[in-house]
Design an enzyme around this catalytic site. Sequence first.
Site, PDB file in Angstrom:
ATOM      1  N   HIS A 176      -3.511 -12.791   1.529  1.00 50.25           N
ATOM      2  CA  HIS A 176      -3.902 -13.715   0.457  1.00 50.25           C
ATOM      3  C   HIS A 176      -4.189 -15.103   1.041  1.00 50.25           C
ATOM      4  O   HIS A 176      -5.157 -15.761   0.659  1.00 50.25           O
ATOM      5  CB  HIS A 176      -2.769 -13.874  -0.573  1.00 50.25           C
ATOM      6  CG  HIS A 176      -2.448 -12.637  -1.366  1.00 50.25           C
ATOM      7  ND1 HIS A 176      -1.178 -12.153  -1.501  1.00 50.25           N
ATOM      8  CD2 HIS A 176      -3.257 -11.816  -2.080  1.00 50.25           C
ATOM      9  CE1 HIS A 176      -1.199 -11.075  -2.282  1.00 50.25           C
ATOM     10  NE2 HIS A 176      -2.444 -10.842  -2.636  1.00 50.25           N
ATOM     11  N   LYS A 188       1.041  -3.637 -13.645  1.00 46.28           N
ATOM     12  CA  LYS A 188       2.046  -3.724 -12.576  1.00 46.28           C
ATOM     13  C   LYS A 188       3.388  -4.197 -13.106  1.00 46.28           C
ATOM     14  O   LYS A 188       3.453  -4.925 -14.102  1.00 46.28           O
ATOM     15  CB  LYS A 188       1.562  -4.671 -11.471  1.00 46.28           C
ATOM     16  CG  LYS A 188       0.389  -4.127 -10.680  1.00 46.28           C
ATOM     17  CD  LYS A 188      -0.009  -5.110  -9.597  1.00 46.28           C
ATOM     18  CE  LYS A 188      -1.212  -4.602  -8.807  1.00 46.28           C
ATOM     19  NZ  LYS A 188      -1.750  -5.638  -7.914  1.00 46.28           N
ATOM     20  N   ARG A 229     -10.521  -5.600   0.567  1.00 43.59           N
ATOM     21  CA  ARG A 229     -10.028  -5.013   1.812  1.00 43.59           C
ATOM     22  C   ARG A 229     -10.872  -3.819   2.231  1.00 43.59           C
ATOM     23  O   ARG A 229     -11.423  -3.778   3.302  1.00 43.59           O
ATOM     24  CB  ARG A 229      -8.561  -4.590   1.661  1.00 43.59           C
ATOM     25  CG  ARG A 229      -7.605  -5.758   1.779  1.00 43.59           C
ATOM     26  CD  ARG A 229      -6.258  -5.386   1.289  1.00 43.59           C
ATOM     27  NE  ARG A 229      -6.366  -4.854  -0.074  1.00 43.59           N
ATOM     28  CZ  ARG A 229      -5.344  -4.676  -0.881  1.00 43.59           C
ATOM     29  NH1 ARG A 229      -4.131  -4.926  -0.477  1.00 43.59           N
ATOM     30  NH2 ARG A 229      -5.536  -4.216  -2.101  1.00 43.59           N
ATOM     31  N   SER A 252       0.720  -6.648  -1.232  1.00 48.98           N
ATOM     32  CA  SER A 252       2.060  -7.025  -1.703  1.00 48.98           C
ATOM     33  C   SER A 252       2.937  -5.787  -1.829  1.00 48.98           C
ATOM     34  O   SER A 252       4.126  -5.826  -1.510  1.00 48.98           O
ATOM     35  CB  SER A 252       1.969  -7.721  -3.061  1.00 48.98           C
ATOM     36  OG  SER A 252       1.233  -8.909  -2.950  1.00 48.98           O
TER      37      SER A 252
END
Length: 169
Positions: free
Chosen positions: A22, A46, A96, A134
């Site tokens: 990040h 989430k 990514r 994360s």
Amino acid sequence: MSDSVRRVAVCPGSFDPVTLGHLDIIGRASKLFDKVIVLVSTNLAKNPSFTLKERLLMIEAVTSQYQNVIIDILDGELLANYVRRVGAIAIVKGLRAVSDFEYEFQMALANKKLYPAAETVFLTTAAENMYLSSSVVKQIASLGGDISSFVSPEILPLIQERLGRQQSQ
Ligand code: PNS
């Protein structure tokens, strides 16, 4: 808005917790825009480990070197509405791998529909951060693994304390 802050970008995410991946994206966005608002947001899909305020404080602790980066919280509001309200011209996201693409593309199209004046800008992640997320950090930390090469040292103790065991190696 003053003339010196013309191009504002919003960099939204869960940041649960903020990783070096990040930070790479935030640092690069800070060179492209006059001001970058890192927006700690609720992702309804989430289950977070840190509160929005904790995540904001962690990001604050690791971005003090960027003069044009500020941190804010988005809670109970659409990202598109926030972007409109602050007069931002772009939403910056890191990509990514191909696996990120479908999800990010869907969000970009939805945000464009909700607020057509802003563009979503994708920055490709640095090669060394391809695998970093994360959730990977949280899994490793919760099993007592070493996460010191994935997150900034300032926030390492809080993450280790929250996610379980102290490192065994
Ligand atoms: O880091 P994440 O979890 O991939 O970020 C996703 C996030 C938080 C940017 C997304 O869930 C979001 O924008 N949430 C805010 C609410 C909203 O506007 N949802 C609709 C997005 S199309």
